[in-house]
Design a protein around this motif. Structure first.
Motif, PDB file in Angstrom:
ATOM      1  N   GLU A  25       0.803  -1.228   0.000  1.00  0.00           N
ATOM      2  CA  GLU A  25       0.000   0.000   0.000  1.00  0.00           C
ATOM      3  C   GLU A  25       0.838   1.282   0.000  1.00  0.00           C
ATOM      4  O   GLU A  25       0.303   2.362  -0.210  1.00  0.00           O
ATOM      5  CB  GLU A  25      -0.931   0.032   1.221  1.00  0.00           C
ATOM      6  N   SER A  40      -6.475   9.310  -4.741  1.00  0.00           N
ATOM      7  CA  SER A  40      -6.943   8.049  -5.305  1.00  0.00           C
ATOM      8  C   SER A  40      -8.017   7.410  -4.427  1.00  0.00           C
ATOM      9  O   SER A  40      -9.024   6.900  -4.936  1.00  0.00           O
ATOM     10  CB  SER A  40      -5.762   7.092  -5.465  1.00  0.00           C
ATOM     11  N   ILE A  41      -7.831   7.451  -3.122  1.00  0.00           N
ATOM     12  CA  ILE A  41      -8.829   6.902  -2.205  1.00  0.00           C
ATOM     13  C   ILE A  41     -10.129   7.686  -2.287  1.00  0.00           C
ATOM     14  O   ILE A  41     -11.222   7.119  -2.332  1.00  0.00           O
ATOM     15  CB  ILE A  41      -8.287   6.894  -0.757  1.00  0.00           C
ATOM     16  N   LYS A  42     -10.036   9.017  -2.352  1.00  0.00           N
ATOM     17  CA  LYS A  42     -11.232   9.853  -2.470  1.00  0.00           C
ATOM     18  C   LYS A  42     -11.970   9.555  -3.763  1.00  0.00           C
ATOM     19  O   LYS A  42     -13.207   9.491  -3.787  1.00  0.00           O
ATOM     20  CB  LYS A  42     -10.853  11.328  -2.399  1.00  0.00           C
ATOM     21  N   GLN A  61     -11.930   6.721  -5.458  1.00  0.00           N
ATOM     22  CA  GLN A  61     -12.548   5.387  -5.342  1.00  0.00           C
ATOM     23  C   GLN A  61     -13.800   5.432  -4.481  1.00  0.00           C
ATOM     24  O   GLN A  61     -14.786   4.740  -4.771  1.00  0.00           O
ATOM     25  CB  GLN A  61     -11.551   4.396  -4.745  1.00  0.00           C
ATOM     26  N   GLN A  62     -13.796   6.239  -3.442  1.00  0.00           N
ATOM     27  CA  GLN A  62     -14.948   6.328  -2.556  1.00  0.00           C
ATOM     28  C   GLN A  62     -16.118   7.034  -3.226  1.00  0.00           C
ATOM     29  O   GLN A  62     -17.272   6.750  -2.911  1.00  0.00           O
ATOM     30  CB  GLN A  62     -14.575   7.047  -1.263  1.00  0.00           C
TER      31      GLN A  62
END
Length: 107
Positions: A35, A100-102, A104-105
């Protein structure tokens, strides 16, 4: 005056050298983690480059110029450039990971 054993053991040079071992462990751990953002990981390794550059430059300033590295602006700035470069890489790497996480969410 000869320094005491306590002064030698707890000198900034000896503590600096010992601090490399936990940092190398941290790098090993971060390298194993899938990660970990690659750009941030490069930034963490660039911190080692900062250390590798700072030590000989500091020795040069001390032995040749008879000054502390902090007192020779051009050398100090050159060494600090590598720390800045590593910090920027770490910030960009984790910034991209957060983005990237934002993304994907929100999908």
């Amino acid at each position: 005056m000869t320094p005491s054993i306590v002064e030698l053991v707890f000198s900034k040079e000896s503590l600096f050298a010992v601090s490399l071992f936990p940092y190398l462990g941290f790098l090993w751990f971060m390298t194993k983690k899938v990660e970990t953002p690659k750009i941030a990981l490069i930034g963490f390794y660039l911190t080692l480059l900062f250390v590798a550059v700072t030590i000989p430059i500091g020795a040069y300033a001390q032995l040749t110029l008879h000054k502390s590295l902090a007192d020779v602006d051009i050398l100090h700035g050159g060494a600090e450039f590598f720390l800045t470069l590593s910090n920027v890489a770490i910030a960009i790497g984790f910034g991209k990971a957060i983005q990237s996480i934002k993304t994907q969410q929100s999908e």
